[in-house]
Motif scaffolding. Structure first.
Motif, PDB file in Angstrom:
ATOM      1  N   GLY A 194       0.805  -1.204   0.000  1.00  0.00           N
ATOM      2  CA  GLY A 194       0.000   0.000   0.000  1.00  0.00           C
ATOM      3  C   GLY A 194       0.844   1.261   0.000  1.00  0.00           C
ATOM      4  O   GLY A 194       2.039   1.263  -0.319  1.00  0.00           O
ATOM      5  N   ILE A 195       0.214   2.383   0.377  1.00  0.00           N
ATOM      6  CA  ILE A 195       0.859   3.694   0.392  1.00  0.00           C
ATOM      7  C   ILE A 195       0.660   4.319   1.767  1.00  0.00           C
ATOM      8  O   ILE A 195      -0.426   4.241   2.340  1.00  0.00           O
ATOM      9  N   GLU A 196       1.695   4.955   2.290  1.00  0.00           N
ATOM     10  CA  GLU A 196       1.614   5.625   3.576  1.00  0.00           C
ATOM     11  C   GLU A 196       1.929   7.101   3.383  1.00  0.00           C
ATOM     12  O   GLU A 196       2.866   7.463   2.685  1.00  0.00           O
ATOM     13  N   ILE A 197       1.113   7.961   3.974  1.00  0.00           N
ATOM     14  CA  ILE A 197       1.297   9.406   3.867  1.00  0.00           C
ATOM     15  C   ILE A 197       1.247  10.013   5.255  1.00  0.00           C
ATOM     16  O   ILE A 197       0.520   9.530   6.138  1.00  0.00           O
ATOM     17  N   GLU A 198       2.034  11.057   5.449  1.00  0.00           N
ATOM     18  CA  GLU A 198       2.065  11.751   6.729  1.00  0.00           C
ATOM     19  C   GLU A 198       1.942  13.243   6.476  1.00  0.00           C
ATOM     20  O   GLU A 198       2.759  13.837   5.774  1.00  0.00           O
ATOM     21  N   TYR A 199       0.898  13.855   7.053  1.00  0.00           N
ATOM     22  CA  TYR A 199       0.736  15.301   7.018  1.00  0.00           C
ATOM     23  C   TYR A 199       1.420  15.879   8.257  1.00  0.00           C
ATOM     24  O   TYR A 199       1.098  15.508   9.387  1.00  0.00           O
ATOM     25  N   ILE A 200       2.377  16.779   8.019  1.00  0.00           N
ATOM     26  CA  ILE A 200       3.174  17.366   9.100  1.00  0.00           C
ATOM     27  C   ILE A 200       2.888  18.860   9.146  1.00  0.00           C
ATOM     28  O   ILE A 200       2.919  19.540   8.114  1.00  0.00           O
TER      29      ILE A 200
END
Length: 409
Positions: free
Chosen positions: A372-378
């Motif tokens: 899958g894909i992992e995203i992080e909003y910082i």
């Protein structure tokens, strides 16, 4: 026969309109020929029917016993095997046309991975049980010369024991074209295998006795992957993912949000402006599938249960993913992976174990999930004057020696 050898015999076939009389000689080579009294042997038969002995002579004219002068010859037919038309359809545009034939009888296509691939019903003649020999030629779904014997990917010969009501189960291990050919048969009387003639166009639709070649196609399940792009369409620096367990861990895509830009801090209009600059995630299908497609994507927030997003009626081979706003607009890390895809034929492909869907993150530590894909909003760093600092009051002058304090986020 008794007498002095050689003994001349005359016999005829009952019902023969030509009234032909056959002759044979018992003598040298016959059993008992050297005994001088009893001679036994065989005479040729000319097809099945009833024969009558009409004369027997040696040196002298002989007599024929009228009670044992006749015998009947029966010929048992050789065994045969063929595919019946039950469950088959005639396809004139079959790949068999590449070999110069008009078409082929086919079993209904099935999806890859099905547990019920279907079966061919057999027709049998002779005296059972029968022993069948058949060959299966296989062409991969990706073979551009599918159906051409010169480019077959795999060919195997099998044997099976059949009774009067028997079927031949179709294979469905890999997607592609399977061609089944009955090559030989034996039965209780003819225990030596009798070769069968290949037949796929000698019979007309509806008349399949003698049909020994049929086809079956296993359709490949729809394959897809998740991809990430910048708003201008540039692929992001990451490899695509098909979402299956066992893939290597992928680094998270990081995106910075200015203070107040997250959905929890900013207003709807602010978030709408920010959303247009966020990465775009798409589900992309391989071109061999048939639209419209359906896709199910599981989204894992940083904590709490996961959610499955269903995207229906995807007309093309690529579709943007509309994630739930309460997940996609928050500061923090979340993960998404493909769960299942389906095409217009009803063929499905599962990327994860269905029993593990909807259970939340497999690990409790919030680590990346395989596939899958992992995203992080910082949230981007910011500095604000502390409430006790002279800088917090814009109307107040700042003197030399004053200490300015700021809160850092």
């Amino acid at each position: 026969a008794s007498g002095e050898y050689p003994i001349d015999l005359k016999y005829r076939k009952i019902g023969d309109t030509t009234e032909r009389v056959f002759t044979a000689k018992l003598g040298y080579g016959s059993r008992g020929a050297n005994s001088g009294s009893q001679v036994s042997g065989s005479v040729p038969a000319y097809g099945p029917g009833e024969y009558e002995l009409i004369a027997a002579d040696d040196i002298c004219p002989g007599t024929v016993d009228p009670f044992s002068a006749r015998c009947t010859i029966k010929v048992e037919p050789k065994p045969s095997a063929w595919f019946t038309s039950s469950g088959l359809s005639y396809n004139k545009s079959s790949n068999m046309a590449q070999t110069g034939n008009d078409g082929a009888w086919q079993l209904a296509s099935v999806c890859e991975g099905t547990t019920t691939p279907g079966a061919f019903e057999l027709g049998l003649s002779g005296s059972g049980p029968w022993r069948l020999e058949y060959r299966v030629d296989f062409w991969l779904w990706s073979n551009a010369h599918s159906g051409d014997p010169r480019y077959v990917d795999c060919s195997n010969t099998h044997t099976a024991v059949a009774m009067q009501q028997s079927t031949l189960k179709a294979e469905c291990c890999e997607p592609g074209l399977y061609r089944y050919m009955l090559t030989a048969v034996s039965d209780e009387r003819y225990q030596r295998l009798q070769r069968l003639k290949p037949s796929h166009t000698d019979t007309l639709p509806g008349e399949t006795k003698g049909l020994t070649v049929v086809e079956h196609r296993v359709t490949r399940s729809p394959q897809a992957e998740l991809r990430a792009y910048l708003p201008d369409g540039t692929p992001m620096d990451m490899s695509s993912s098909r979402g299956a367990f066992g893939w290597s861990r992928q680094s998270a895509i990081k995106h910075c949000l200015a203070p107040g830009q997250s959905r929890s801090e900013g207003g709807a209009q602010t978030w709408a402006n920010v959303r247009d600059r966020l990465p775009v995630f798409r589900v992309e299908f391989e071109k061999d599938g048939i639209a419209p497609f359906d896709a199910w994507i599981e989204v894992f927030p940083a904590s709490g249960p996961s959610e499955v997003v269903a995207i229906r009626n995807i007309e093309g081979y690529s579709q943007a993913i509309a994630l739930p706003e309460h997940i996609a607009s928050q500061i923090g890390r979340y993960h998404m992976r493909l769960v299942r895809t389906r095409d217009a034929r009803g063929c499905e492909h599962n990327y994860v174990d269905p029993s593990e869907v909807g259970l939340g993150r497999p690990d409790k530590g919030g680590k990346a999930i395989a596939g899958g894909i992992e995203i992080e909003y910082i949230e981007a760093p910011s500095a604000r004057p502390a409430s006790s600092s002279p800088a917090s009051n814009p109307s107040r002058s700042v003197c030399v020696g004053d200490i300015l304090a700021f809160d850092l986020r």
